[in-house]
Design a protein around this motif. Structure first.
Motif, PDB file in Angstrom:
ATOM      1  N   ALA A  48       3.596   2.174  -8.440  1.00 25.30           N
ATOM      2  CA  ALA A  48       2.551   1.192  -8.730  1.00 25.30           C
ATOM      3  C   ALA A  48       2.295   1.090 -10.227  1.00 25.30           C
ATOM      4  CB  ALA A  48       1.267   1.566  -7.998  1.00 25.30           C
ATOM      5  N   ASN A  49       2.270   2.221 -10.912  1.00 29.03           N
ATOM      6  CA  ASN A  49       2.065   2.205 -12.369  1.00 29.03           C
ATOM      7  C   ASN A  49       3.215   1.506 -13.080  1.00 29.03           C
ATOM      8  OD1 ASN A  49      -0.446   3.503 -12.489  1.00 29.03           O
ATOM      9  ND2 ASN A  49       0.492   5.535 -12.354  1.00 29.03           N
ATOM     10  N   THR A 105       2.163   6.274  -6.477  1.00 29.55           N
ATOM     11  CA  THR A 105       1.376   6.088  -7.702  1.00 29.55           C
ATOM     12  C   THR A 105       2.280   5.762  -8.880  1.00 29.55           C
ATOM     13  OG1 THR A 105      -0.313   7.634  -6.900  1.00 29.55           O
ATOM     14  CG2 THR A 105      -0.274   7.175  -9.259  1.00 29.55           C
ATOM     15  N   ASN A 162       0.814  -1.215   0.000  1.00 31.88           N
ATOM     16  CA  ASN A 162       0.000   0.000   0.000  1.00 31.88           C
ATOM     17  C   ASN A 162       0.850   1.268   0.000  1.00 31.88           C
ATOM     18  OD1 ASN A 162       0.532  -1.124   2.758  1.00 31.88           O
ATOM     19  ND2 ASN A 162      -0.201   0.895   3.378  1.00 31.88           N
ATOM     20  N   GLN A 190      -6.502  -0.570   0.093  1.00 30.76           N
ATOM     21  CA  GLN A 190      -5.374   0.351   0.112  1.00 30.76           C
ATOM     22  C   GLN A 190      -4.635   0.396  -1.225  1.00 30.76           C
ATOM     23  OE1 GLN A 190      -3.576  -1.662   3.581  1.00 30.76           O
ATOM     24  NE2 GLN A 190      -3.737   0.281   4.673  1.00 30.76           N
ATOM     25  N   LEU A 191      -4.993  -0.478  -2.165  1.00 31.50           N
ATOM     26  CA  LEU A 191      -4.278  -0.571  -3.437  1.00 31.50           C
ATOM     27  C   LEU A 191      -5.058   0.091  -4.572  1.00 31.50           C
ATOM     28  CD1 LEU A 191      -3.019  -4.280  -3.313  1.00 31.50           C
ATOM     29  CD2 LEU A 191      -1.851  -2.219  -2.510  1.00 31.50           C
ATOM     30  N   MET A 192      -4.317   0.542  -5.590  1.00 31.27           N
ATOM     31  CA  MET A 192      -4.952   1.093  -6.784  1.00 31.27           C
ATOM     32  C   MET A 192      -5.780   0.013  -7.471  1.00 31.27           C
ATOM     33  SD  MET A 192      -1.675   3.171  -8.386  1.00 31.27           S
ATOM     34  CE  MET A 192      -2.375   2.891 -10.025  1.00 31.27           C
ATOM     35  N   PRO A 193      -6.981   0.343  -7.962  1.00 36.82           N
ATOM     36  CA  PRO A 193      -7.817  -0.652  -8.647  1.00 36.82           C
ATOM     37  C   PRO A 193      -7.100  -1.328  -9.817  1.00 36.82           C
ATOM     38  CG  PRO A 193      -9.081   1.326  -8.181  1.00 36.82           C
ATOM     39  CD  PRO A 193      -7.655   1.655  -7.835  1.00 36.82           C
ATOM     40  N   THR A 194      -6.295  -0.572 -10.560  1.00 39.92           N
ATOM     41  CA  THR A 194      -5.587  -1.162 -11.696  1.00 39.92           C
ATOM     42  C   THR A 194      -4.573  -2.201 -11.244  1.00 39.92           C
ATOM     43  OG1 THR A 194      -4.109   0.766 -11.612  1.00 39.92           O
ATOM     44  CG2 THR A 194      -5.850   0.778 -13.276  1.00 39.92           C
ATOM     45  N   LEU A 195      -3.968  -1.979 -10.082  1.00 41.75           N
ATOM     46  CA  LEU A 195      -3.020  -2.940  -9.536  1.00 41.75           C
ATOM     47  C   LEU A 195      -3.762  -4.148  -8.967  1.00 41.75           C
ATOM     48  CD1 LEU A 195       0.144  -2.043  -7.522  1.00 41.75           C
ATOM     49  CD2 LEU A 195      -1.302  -3.932  -6.784  1.00 41.75           C
TER      50      LEU A 195
END
Length: 342
Positions: free
Chosen positions: A131-132, A128, A124, A156-161
């Protein structure tokens, strides 16, 4: 399933079914290259991740890692070149340069065997950008690369991840199983309130009990009960109690919140016949039930809701703004608590 904790082998029965299911999936050829383990702090996410990494790297794997091959020996010595741990430094995020360095390592051929494994602690805390940068690797890992992400909650994580990983949530053990496990570690505990305080998290409880045994800490719930008792009966003790809370404000204000919250539940239970007995056996402050019974007649539900809100607001201020004068804010909070009791 045996996992390492404090340099000794510790049996973790609540993780065994999860590990077995993962191994069955691997042996059936349906194993994902990107996994996510979530669960509360102290549940054993990192231990499970390491155990699975050792299995994936083992050159003689069966129902578990053999523990004897060259790969297992290197792993135990923390010297396996195909195992990578990505984590944040204290009070920092996981940055894009760390991820780029990781991707470069994954693009290399394995040094031993066929697989490479990465464990990402506190996923988490990926920025950004970091993560990308990881997204393509999660979707199309190089060769036989496996990535294991660890965090408390998938929210806690980006939806794309999140969409690129196979998610497994680790559930805490039931009370009876946890009591039995603690007994195996040498602690005969029967205080359900202690379990609730640590949300049935095995390693968090074990660390607490070991610290109590080593006399580096005590049961601070009792200090909170005594602090409120003397605050109400002898207001001059306000500054002593305030200094105690300020010393470890984040943790101790939360303990005080649990006390007010249990008192709030007890007030509510007046409307439900027979529910008070259940509360006594299932509250963080169940051991102080007789005192809570006295206090419940000295304060209203409205006042308890108000105080719980004020307490959490004060705690959040102190956590987010460390430069604030802790004792001044806590003094003001304690005065409000004193004034709300009849």
């Amino acid at each position: 399933m045996n996992l390492e904790n404090s340099n000794k082998s510790v049996v973790t029965p609540w993780l065994t079914p999860v590990f077995k299911q993962l191994i069955n999936t691997f042996q059936a050829g349906r194993f994902a290259h990107a996994l996510l383990f979530t669960g509360c702090a102290g549940i054993g996410k990192f231990e499970l991740g390491k155990h699975l990494a050792k299995y994936l790297l083992c050159s003689n794997k069966q129902a578990a890692a053999c523990g004897h091959c060259h790969s297992c020996q290197l792993f135990e010595a923390q010297n396996h070149l195909d195992f990578h741990l990505l984590q944040n430094e204290t009070n920092k995020s996981i940055g894009i340069e760390q991820v780029r360095n990781l991707i470069a390592k994954l693009n290399e051929r394995p040094h031993l065997g066929d697989n490479k494994v990465v464990v990402i602690k506190n996923a988490n805390l990926l920025t950004t950008a970091a993560a990308n940068a990881l997204l393509k690797t999660l979707e199309e890992p190089q060769g036989n690369s496996y990535l294991i992400l660890l965090t408390r909650s998938h929210h806690q994580l980006m939806p794309t991840l999140l969409s690129r990983v196979q998610h497994t949530h680790l559930h805490t053990p039931e009370d009876t199983e946890l009591f039995a496990w603690l007994a195996l570690q040498g602690f005969n505990v029967r205080d359900i309130g202690l379990l609730r305080l640590y949300q049935n998290s095995p390693f968090a409880l074990l660390n607490h009990l070991q610290s109590v045994r080593a006399e580096t800490i005590d049961d601070q719930r009792k200090d909170c009960v005594e602090g409120v008792f003397y605050l109400l009966s002898n207001p001059e003790t306000l500054f002593t109690f305030s200094a105690f809370l300020a010393e470890q404000a984040e943790q101790r204000l939360l303990l005080l919140f649990y006390l007010l919250h249990d008192l709030h539940k007890l007030k509510l239970s007046e409307c439900i016949a027979g529910n008070e007995i259940q509360l006594e056996n299932d509250a963080v402050y169940g051991f102080a039930y007789p005192q809570l019974q006295i206090w419940k007649n000295q304060i209203s539900l409205k006042s308890l809701r108000f105080l719980c809100g004020e307490l959490l607001q004060t705690r959040n201020l102190l956590v987010d703004h460390s430069a604030l004068k802790k004792e001044l804010l806590i003094n003001a909070l304690l005065i409000k608590i004193k004034n709300e009791f009849k």
